[in-house]
Motif scaffolding. Sequence first.
Motif, PDB file in Angstrom:
ATOM      1  N   LYS A 154       0.869  -1.181   0.000  1.00  9.99           N
ATOM      2  CA  LYS A 154       0.000   0.000   0.000  1.00  9.99           C
ATOM      3  C   LYS A 154       0.908   1.234   0.000  1.00  9.99           C
ATOM      4  N   PHE A 155       1.493   1.516  -1.151  1.00 17.08           N
ATOM      5  CA  PHE A 155       2.579   2.488  -1.203  1.00 17.08           C
ATOM      6  C   PHE A 155       2.155   3.939  -0.956  1.00 17.08           C
ATOM      7  N   PRO A 156       1.015   4.404  -1.482  1.00 16.23           N
ATOM      8  CA  PRO A 156       0.618   5.785  -1.150  1.00 16.23           C
ATOM      9  C   PRO A 156       0.401   5.975   0.352  1.00 16.23           C
ATOM     10  N   GLU A 157      -0.278   4.994   0.974  1.00 18.49           N
ATOM     11  CA  GLU A 157      -0.515   5.075   2.412  1.00 18.49           C
ATOM     12  C   GLU A 157       0.800   4.986   3.185  1.00 18.49           C
ATOM     13  N   ALA A 158       1.694   4.110   2.709  1.00 16.25           N
ATOM     14  CA  ALA A 158       2.988   3.945   3.377  1.00 16.25           C
ATOM     15  C   ALA A 158       3.801   5.231   3.336  1.00 16.25           C
ATOM     16  N   LEU A 159       3.744   5.931   2.200  1.00 18.10           N
ATOM     17  CA  LEU A 159       4.482   7.183   2.081  1.00 18.10           C
ATOM     18  C   LEU A 159       3.947   8.219   3.061  1.00 18.10           C
ATOM     19  N   ARG A 160       2.625   8.318   3.161  1.00 18.62           N
ATOM     20  CA  ARG A 160       2.038   9.279   4.102  1.00 18.62           C
ATOM     21  C   ARG A 160       2.397   8.926   5.541  1.00 18.62           C
ATOM     22  N   SER A 161       2.343   7.643   5.867  1.00 19.35           N
ATOM     23  CA  SER A 161       2.671   7.222   7.231  1.00 19.35           C
ATOM     24  C   SER A 161       4.142   7.463   7.546  1.00 19.35           C
ATOM     25  N   ALA A 162       5.010   7.189   6.576  1.00 24.00           N
ATOM     26  CA  ALA A 162       6.443   7.410   6.786  1.00 24.00           C
ATOM     27  C   ALA A 162       6.745   8.896   6.939  1.00 24.00           C
ATOM     28  N   GLN A 163       6.064   9.735   6.168  1.00 28.13           N
ATOM     29  CA  GLN A 163       6.241  11.183   6.319  1.00 28.13           C
ATOM     30  C   GLN A 163       5.835  11.624   7.719  1.00 28.13           C
ATOM     31  N   ARG A 164       4.720  11.083   8.195  1.00 26.59           N
ATOM     32  CA  ARG A 164       4.276  11.412   9.549  1.00 26.59           C
ATOM     33  C   ARG A 164       5.303  10.936  10.575  1.00 26.59           C
ATOM     34  N   ALA A 165       5.851   9.753  10.361  1.00 23.26           N
ATOM     35  CA  ALA A 165       6.848   9.211  11.287  1.00 23.26           C
ATOM     36  C   ALA A 165       8.087  10.098  11.344  1.00 23.26           C
ATOM     37  N   THR A 166       8.556  10.566  10.181  1.00 20.62           N
ATOM     38  CA  THR A 166       9.757  11.411  10.179  1.00 20.62           C
ATOM     39  C   THR A 166       9.488  12.769  10.822  1.00 20.62           C
ATOM     40  N   GLU A 167       8.243  13.228  10.767  1.00 21.71           N
ATOM     41  CA  GLU A 167       7.891  14.475  11.452  1.00 21.71           C
ATOM     42  C   GLU A 167       7.919  14.290  12.966  1.00 21.71           C
ATOM     43  N   LEU A 168       7.423  13.147  13.427  1.00 26.43           N
ATOM     44  CA  LEU A 168       7.320  12.893  14.863  1.00 26.43           C
ATOM     45  C   LEU A 168       8.648  12.477  15.481  1.00 26.43           C
ATOM     46  N   VAL A 169       9.446  11.736  14.723  1.00 26.28           N
ATOM     47  CA  VAL A 169      10.711  11.228  15.267  1.00 26.28           C
ATOM     48  C   VAL A 169      11.790  11.330  14.190  1.00 26.28           C
ATOM     49  N   PRO A 170      12.299  12.546  13.961  1.00 24.56           N
ATOM     50  CA  PRO A 170      13.282  12.755  12.888  1.00 24.56           C
ATOM     51  C   PRO A 170      14.630  12.089  13.138  1.00 24.56           C
ATOM     52  N   ASP A 171      14.843  11.557  14.345  1.00 26.57           N
ATOM     53  CA  ASP A 171      16.120  10.893  14.634  1.00 26.57           C
ATOM     54  C   ASP A 171      15.996   9.374  14.604  1.00 26.57           C
ATOM     55  N   ASP A 172      14.956   8.858  13.961  1.00 22.47           N
ATOM     56  CA  ASP A 172      14.786   7.410  13.812  1.00 22.47           C
ATOM     57  C   ASP A 172      15.067   7.039  12.360  1.00 22.47           C
ATOM     58  N   GLU A 173      16.173   6.351  12.143  1.00 16.67           N
ATOM     59  CA  GLU A 173      16.585   6.006  10.782  1.00 16.67           C
ATOM     60  C   GLU A 173      15.570   5.114  10.076  1.00 16.67           C
ATOM     61  N   ARG A 174      14.806   4.343  10.842  1.00 14.19           N
ATOM     62  CA  ARG A 174      13.838   3.429  10.237  1.00 14.19           C
ATOM     63  C   ARG A 174      12.715   4.186   9.537  1.00 14.19           C
ATOM     64  N   ALA A 175      12.324   5.313  10.102  1.00 15.33           N
ATOM     65  CA  ALA A 175      11.275   6.123   9.481  1.00 15.33           C
ATOM     66  C   ALA A 175      11.733   6.647   8.125  1.00 15.33           C
ATOM     67  N   TRP A 176      12.978   7.141   8.064  1.00  9.65           N
ATOM     68  CA  TRP A 176      13.512   7.653   6.798  1.00  9.65           C
ATOM     69  C   TRP A 176      13.684   6.530   5.779  1.00  9.65           C
ATOM     70  N   ALA A 177      14.113   5.358   6.250  1.00 10.73           N
ATOM     71  CA  ALA A 177      14.281   4.225   5.336  1.00 10.73           C
ATOM     72  C   ALA A 177      12.942   3.796   4.747  1.00 10.73           C
ATOM     73  N   ASN A 178      11.909   3.753   5.580  1.00 16.55           N
ATOM     74  CA  ASN A 178      10.582   3.398   5.072  1.00 16.55           C
ATOM     75  C   ASN A 178      10.097   4.421   4.049  1.00 16.55           C
ATOM     76  N   ARG A 179      10.380   5.673   4.319  1.00 12.80           N
ATOM     77  CA  ARG A 179      10.004   6.732   3.370  1.00 12.80           C
ATOM     78  C   ARG A 179      10.751   6.549   2.049  1.00 12.80           C
ATOM     79  N   GLY A 180      12.018   6.152   2.146  1.00 14.92           N
ATOM     80  CA  GLY A 180      12.802   5.901   0.941  1.00 14.92           C
ATOM     81  C   GLY A 180      12.242   4.755   0.121  1.00 14.92           C
ATOM     82  N   VAL A 181      11.827   3.682   0.790  1.00 15.81           N
ATOM     83  CA  VAL A 181      11.257   2.534   0.075  1.00 15.81           C
ATOM     84  C   VAL A 181       9.960   2.932  -0.624  1.00 15.81           C
ATOM     85  N   ALA A 182       9.137   3.709   0.063  1.00 20.83           N
ATOM     86  CA  ALA A 182       7.883   4.147  -0.550  1.00 20.83           C
ATOM     87  C   ALA A 182       8.152   4.980  -1.801  1.00 20.83           C
ATOM     88  N   LEU A 183       9.093   5.908  -1.715  1.00 21.14           N
ATOM     89  CA  LEU A 183       9.435   6.735  -2.881  1.00 21.14           C
ATOM     90  C   LEU A 183      10.013   5.892  -4.009  1.00 21.14           C
TER      91      LEU A 183
END
Length: 231
Positions: A154-183
């Motif tokens: 569910k890539f559109p939803e995953a991208l939105r969720s990952a963006q939210r995650a990076t906003e809430l916890v910008p020091d968590d590498e997993r959030a950025w990695a998930n955002r990268g996979v979605a993109l």
Amino acid sequence: MDPDEKSKGTEVQGSATPVLKEKGTSQEQSTASEESFDQLWQRATEHLQARRWLQAGETFSTLLAYHEKDEEALLGLAQALDRIDRYESLYETAQHILEYNASSAQGLAFKARALQKLERLSEATIANDQALLLDTHLPLAWVNRSGLQLLQQKFPEALRSAQRATELVPDDERAWANRGVALLNFGHLLEAIAMFDKALEIDPNHLFSLQMKGEILCKLGRMRDVVPVIR
């Protein structure tokens, strides 16, 4: 490969909920125990802040020997177990948290995390949705949601969720990695590399981000840039 997988750590020795240690009976022994407990808490917190996950897990295990139902110590242990990929122990620890506090959003998020990694995706989704109902701003729950949505393609939803995650916890590498996979799944290769670079700024040894960045660079024909990534 799991969207936020990384290199494995060493398992924390001992059970997820250590047996309560006996305390001294004299006032002097009691005072010494309290001082030791406070020092352990400080050390455990320092280990977490420094991302020394193994040492943090060991110290929280020791703290739980003093007070086995200490929710904060259980949450600290859960965070450490998650980061060293000990997901069966993480599941057990999350269950203990929820035994003592059934409405713990963090406990539910850690349970979801463990279930996701144990490939019990339906149960993970339910637990994570419950966590978000209790706390819509819980960072781990958004990291979990993005990872689950990626696994469900569910890539559109995953991208939105990952963006939210990076906003809430910008020091968590997993959030950025998930955002990268979605993109990446939208074909945005350069933007995906930028997200993996963000993850690697936080954790230069994040194996998944290193692998994904290397693969994208190969696709782009930038072989000279691949060598530093491999090293």
